[in-house]
Scaffold this active site. Structure first.
Site, PDB file in Angstrom:
ATOM      1  NE  ARG A  54       0.382   1.418   3.388  1.00  0.00           N
ATOM      2  CZ  ARG A  54       1.356   2.282   3.579  1.00  0.00           C
ATOM      3  NH1 ARG A  54       2.589   1.908   3.614  1.00  0.00           N
ATOM      4  NH2 ARG A  54       1.111   3.550   3.727  1.00  0.00           N
ATOM      5  N   GLY A  55       0.248   2.436  -0.085  1.00  0.00           N
ATOM      6  CA  GLY A  55       1.041   3.642  -0.255  1.00  0.00           C
ATOM      7  C   GLY A  55       1.159   3.927  -1.751  1.00  0.00           C
ATOM      8  CB  ALA A  56       0.640   7.075  -3.655  1.00  0.00           C
ATOM      9  NE  ARG A  88      -6.290   1.095  -1.435  1.00  0.00           N
ATOM     10  CZ  ARG A  88      -5.477   1.593  -0.495  1.00  0.00           C
ATOM     11  NH1 ARG A  88      -4.188   1.263  -0.480  1.00  0.00           N
ATOM     12  NH2 ARG A  88      -5.960   2.438   0.417  1.00  0.00           N
ATOM     13  CD  GLN A 198      -2.781   2.664   6.954  1.00  0.00           C
ATOM     14  OE1 GLN A 198      -3.350   3.000   8.001  1.00  0.00           O
ATOM     15  NE2 GLN A 198      -3.444   2.540   5.811  1.00  0.00           N
ATOM     16  CG  ASP A 239      -2.620   8.233  -1.081  1.00  0.00           C
ATOM     17  OD1 ASP A 239      -2.197   7.085  -1.230  1.00  0.00           O
ATOM     18  OD2 ASP A 239      -2.602   8.815   0.029  1.00  0.00           O
ATOM     19  CE  LYS A 250      -4.761   5.918   4.714  1.00  0.00           C
ATOM     20  NZ  LYS A 250      -5.740   5.067   3.984  1.00  0.00           N
TER      21      LYS A 250
HETATM   22  O1  MRU Z   1      -4.324   3.336   2.499  1.00  0.00           O
HETATM   23  P1  MRU Z   1      -2.843   3.494   2.287  1.00  0.00           P
HETATM   24  O2  MRU Z   1      -2.022   2.858   3.367  1.00  0.00           O
HETATM   25  O3  MRU Z   1      -2.404   3.084   0.923  1.00  0.00           O
HETATM   26  O4  MRU Z   1      -2.639   5.087   2.416  1.00  0.00           O
HETATM   27  C1  MRU Z   1      -1.342   5.575   2.292  1.00  0.00           C
HETATM   28  C2  MRU Z   1      -1.285   7.023   2.539  1.00  0.00           C
HETATM   29  O5  MRU Z   1      -2.250   7.736   2.658  1.00  0.00           O
HETATM   30  C3  MRU Z   1       0.074   7.622   2.505  1.00  0.00           C
HETATM   31  O6  MRU Z   1       0.154   8.712   3.322  1.00  0.00           O
HETATM   32  C4  MRU Z   1       0.284   8.030   1.074  1.00  0.00           C
HETATM   33  O7  MRU Z   1       0.236   6.961   0.256  1.00  0.00           O
HETATM   34  C5  MRU Z   1       1.408   8.860   0.855  1.00  0.00           C
HETATM   35  S1  MRU Z   1       2.843   8.076   0.792  1.00  0.00           S
HETATM   36  C6  MRU Z   1       2.775   7.351  -0.696  1.00  0.00           C
END
Ligand code: MRU
Length: 360
Positions: A54-56, A88, A198, A239, A250
């Site tokens: 996960r994470g962009a 997603r 997270q 994201d 988030k």
């Molecule tokens: O739901 P997630 O864990 O994928 O959300 C991740 C976030 O919101 C991070 O802050 C975000 O991806 C920035 S870092 C790539």
């Protein structure tokens, strides 16, 4: 970054068998370090949807390899891209990576080879851009440290925008690692980041692995700490950021930005250029916000007697809503930290760093 002294990225091609993508399955962190093999495009789609990764940044890199596996296994490329994009909706890196692969393979004879090369480029670029974000963001923290005569700089972060959200280094954490490695005294307030925690699970783990002093806090504490001068700056990831500087991140980030504004605390957003959505202007109106299942709110996971268990938090019959992201308007953002430098969160500021995206 280092895990128990050994360097790891968040995904890579299996040594000796480059038909298999290996990932750190983040569902089991911080209590178990699990490596998972992804052999099909469906495996990659499931790993993204169910948040093994996960994470962009990492979602984008995984989608890049998912398209490579599609070419390798003869899955029609449009079908593969559609399947991956549908996992997603909020992180723009997902569609960006799929489209980059489609474009690269469209004009190539050897689709498997070009897909493999492009997937590696997306991953290497992600790591390199994050490293550069670290170099650029370091200057901001150094300046605060100087103003505090070298006293501890207290930084608040929300969710995990660390190396676990990318291929390496992270976005929000990259300047934090850079100043720590330079011996500048810092301390990080880590928002637990309900409902999937997270921050409490992933950010605390990776900061701990790197020896960075940190304290995990409930999501509702940041405003109080700011009122009492215990936060010198906020740094988060994103994201999807519009061409005008509106930032999706988030859920809970917007509330942190409001507290920061009310208390005069600088609020920075760190991102590689792969996370800009050049087609969107009004983030609140235009950015799709993911809604995930209520079970993520009602149940919580943790370690008990050496086992990872999930327990029910709420009354069984209570309904629960689970919006995964929110949008912080540009007016609440002090600046954007990118691989090309730092800019104002505005169309003018962003196009100064990325003139190739001006619409004229
Ligand atoms: O739901 P997630 O864990 O994928 O959300 C991740 C976030 O919101 C991070 O802050 C975000 O991806 C920035 S870092 C790539």
């Amino acid at each position: 970054m280092l895990v128990d002294g050994k360097h790891f990225r968040t995904l890579w091609l299996k040594k000796g068998d480059d038909r298999i993508v290996q990932i750190i399955d983040q569902r089991w962190l911080p209590h178990k370090f699990v490596i998972e093999d992804l052999k099909t495009t469906d495996d990659v789609a499931t790993a993204i949807k169910d948040m093994h990764v996960r994470g962009a940044g990492l979602i984008g890199a995984a989608a890049g390899y998912g398209m490579y596996i599609a070419a390798l296994t003869g899955v029609p490329l449009d079908e593969a891209a559609g399947k991956l994009k549908a996992t997603r909706p909020t992180a723009v890196n997902l569609a960006w990576a799929c489209d980059r692969q489609l474009k690269a393979m469209d004009s190539s004879e050897d689709k498997i080879e070009i897909a493999k090369k492009t997937a590696k480029e997306i991953a290497d670029e992600d790591a390199e851009f994050c490293r550069k974000i670290g170099e650029n963001g370091l200057k901001i923290i150094e300046e605060i440290s100087r103003k505090k005569n070298g006293e501890v700089v207290n930084i608040l972060t929300h969710c995990n925008a660390g190396w676990l959200a990318f291929v390496d280094y992270g976005s929000a954490t990259s300047p934090i690692y850079a100043v720590h490695d330079k011996g500048i005294k810092i301390h990080v307030w880590v928002d637990e980041t309900r409902p999937r925690n997270q921050g409490a699970r992933l950010t605390a783990w990776e900061l701990g692995q790197h020896g960075v002093p940190h304290t995990v806090i409930p999501d509702n504490v940041g405003g109080h700490l700011m009122q009492h001068g215990q936060v010198d700056m906020v740094i988060v990831g994103t994201d999807r950021t519009t061409r005008t500087g509106d930032v999706a991140n988030k859920i809970g980030t917007y509330l942190k930005a409001l507290s920061a504004k009310d208390n005069g605390v600088p609020f920075y957003v760190a991102l590689p250029s792969s996370t800009f959505d050049w087609t969107k202007r009004d983030g609140v109106k235009e950015i799709p916000i993911e809604e995930r299942g209520g079970e993520e709110v009602k149940y919580i996971q943790g370690l008990s007697d050496g086992e990872i268990k999930t327990v029910l938090l709420t009354p069984e019959k209570s309904a629960a809503a689970n919006f995964a992201f929110d949008v912080t308007p540009a007016r609440l953002v002090t600046g954007l930290i990118t691989e090309r430098g730092i800019c104002e969160a505005s169309e003018k500021g962003i196009l100064e760093l990325y003139p190739e995206h001006s619409e004229s």
